[in-house]
Design a protein around this motif. Sequence first.
Motif, short mmCIF file in Angstrom:
data_model
loop_
_atom_site.label_atom_id
_atom_site.label_comp_id
_atom_site.label_asym_id
_atom_site.label_seq_id
_atom_site.Cartn_x
_atom_site.Cartn_y
_atom_site.Cartn_z
N UNK A 71 -1.61 42.10 17.56
CA UNK A 71 -2.36 43.61 17.40
C UNK A 71 -1.38 44.14 16.06
N UNK A 72 -2.07 44.46 14.98
CA UNK A 72 -1.42 44.73 13.63
C UNK A 72 -2.05 45.94 13.23
N UNK A 73 -1.04 46.84 12.68
CA UNK A 73 -1.37 48.11 12.16
C UNK A 73 -1.24 48.19 10.56
N UNK A 74 -2.07 48.47 9.94
CA UNK A 74 -1.79 48.37 8.37
C UNK A 74 -2.37 49.92 7.73
N UNK A 75 -2.02 50.15 6.82
CA UNK A 75 -2.46 51.51 6.17
C UNK A 75 -4.04 51.32 5.65
N UNK A 76 -5.03 52.33 6.05
CA UNK A 76 -6.13 52.15 5.75
C UNK A 76 -6.57 51.98 4.24
N UNK A 77 -5.54 52.56 3.39
CA UNK A 77 -5.95 52.24 2.04
C UNK A 77 -5.81 50.81 1.55
N UNK A 78 -5.20 50.14 2.24
CA UNK A 78 -4.75 48.53 1.92
C UNK A 78 -5.68 47.75 2.94
N UNK A 79 -6.30 48.30 3.81
CA UNK A 79 -7.10 47.39 4.82
C UNK A 79 -7.98 46.24 4.40
N UNK A 80 -8.77 46.31 3.45
CA UNK A 80 -9.43 45.27 2.89
C UNK A 80 -8.61 44.37 1.98
N UNK A 81 -7.29 44.74 1.39
CA UNK A 81 -6.61 44.02 0.71
C UNK A 81 -5.87 43.16 1.46
N UNK A 82 -5.58 43.65 2.54
CA UNK A 82 -4.84 42.75 3.73
C UNK A 82 -5.58 41.77 4.24
N UNK A 83 -7.07 41.83 4.60
CA UNK A 83 -7.99 40.96 5.03
C UNK A 83 -7.90 39.62 4.06
N UNK A 84 -8.30 40.15 2.52
CA UNK A 84 -8.23 39.34 1.47
C UNK A 84 -7.09 38.47 1.41
N UNK A 85 -5.96 38.98 1.68
CA UNK A 85 -4.55 38.05 1.57
C UNK A 85 -4.68 37.11 2.86
N UNK A 86 -5.24 37.63 3.96
CA UNK A 86 -5.24 36.65 5.10
C UNK A 86 -6.03 35.37 4.79
N UNK A 87 -7.03 35.67 4.00
CA UNK A 87 -7.90 34.55 3.67
C UNK A 87 -7.48 33.46 2.72
N UNK A 88 -6.35 34.06 2.15
CA UNK A 88 -5.49 32.95 1.46
C UNK A 88 -4.55 32.00 1.96
N UNK A 89 -4.57 32.23 3.32
CA UNK A 89 -3.78 31.37 4.21
C UNK A 89 -4.61 29.87 4.45
N UNK A 90 -3.76 28.85 4.22
CA UNK A 90 -4.65 27.61 4.32
C UNK A 90 -5.13 27.45 5.81
N UNK A 91 -6.40 26.96 5.81
CA UNK A 91 -7.07 27.35 7.32
C UNK A 91 -8.17 26.67 7.23
N UNK A 92 -8.69 25.81 8.28
CA UNK A 92 -9.85 25.27 8.71
C UNK A 92 -11.18 26.12 9.05
N UNK A 93 -10.90 27.10 9.51
CA UNK A 93 -11.83 28.27 10.05
C UNK A 93 -11.31 29.51 9.81
N UNK A 94 -12.17 30.54 9.52
CA UNK A 94 -11.52 31.83 9.26
C UNK A 94 -12.95 32.94 9.77
N UNK A 95 -12.87 33.41 10.63
CA UNK A 95 -13.90 34.32 11.34
C UNK A 95 -13.32 35.66 11.33
N UNK A 96 -14.23 36.54 10.76
CA UNK A 96 -13.67 37.91 11.02
C UNK A 96 -14.96 38.95 11.18
N UNK A 97 -14.82 39.82 11.94
CA UNK A 97 -15.66 41.15 12.44
C UNK A 97 -15.04 42.45 12.08
#
Length: 348
Positions: free
Chosen positions: A145-171
């Motif tokens: 359960x993570x808290x990030x500043x609202x100003x960098x919310x989408x930037x944080x999600x895009x940064x997680x998309x850069x992690x090497x993965x097989x599946x990435x689901x988001x809602x």
Amino acid sequence: MRNITKWYTFLLMIMVVALILGGCSSSNDSSNSDSATSSSNGAAAAADSFENQSVATENSASSSSAEAPTAVAGEAGSGSIGEIAAEGTGTAMNQKLIYKANLTIEAVDYDKAATALRNAIHQSEGYILQFQDGQYNGEKSSTYTIKVPAAGFMAFIDRLDGIEHKKFERQISGTDVTEEYVDLQSRLTAQQVVEERLLAFMDKATKADDLVKFSEQLSTVQENIERLKGRIRYLDNNVSYSTIELRLYQPDAKAETKDKEDGIGDKMSEAINDSVDAMISVLQGLLVFIAGALPILLLLFIIGVPVYWLRGRSRARNKSMPSIPPQTPVTPSVKEETEEDDPNHPNG
């Protein structure tokens, strides 16, 4: 004669002016006394009907906020609403939005993905509110359960998309709490006005009963003020910091490699391993059965050994005793009977 008339007229005018000035001063004195009496009576009436006034003040403030929410928001939250809106939401008209996201990441390498996630949280100036990890049937998984500043919310999600993965689901979802926030601000302002009036009445009160009544009402009003401030702080925190629920996991690597194996050698090895496992399972089951039946077998042994020994001893005793043959009656044979009955027989 004319001079006498002039002087008479002049004296008459002076007398009229004096009478007018005297009437004005008496009217002023009476009006001042009346106003003093009415003010004292008004203070007593205000002490008796304070509850109705406080309710009317709060209702009027709420109605004014409903008619013009933008103006009230700008007035009550100058320095707080605008700053939070510019800092967190990035939307127009000082909207208060709460963003939440549910993410699921199937990582190629769990340890590397966990390290990259912590780095992303640090770079986004966020923090971990809750964490739990574990390993079940070879699968590594963890929940955040993570808290990030609202100003960098989408930037944080895009940064997680850069992690090497097989599946990435988001809602991702957002909740607009602007109306609730404005209503809380208006109610807080009304309660603060009531608090100021109560304090003023307590300063002017001279009776103990009035002081007790005002103190009880003041306690209730201050409790409402603290409750409203707490809710406003909660909304401010959730608006300025977005919440992200994240699950990071890696399936069992052995199960994946097992699906990729093929060939006669692998099949033979698998068959041998299965046979050995089956034999081990049978032996384990037999040992478990023996362990469970051991008390019963021991009891049968304790009872059966004496019984068997006694039976063997009785058999040995019977064999040592001489056997007496049974006596059978002697019956004459047919030949002897015929000789005795024949009269021509020499013995007859």
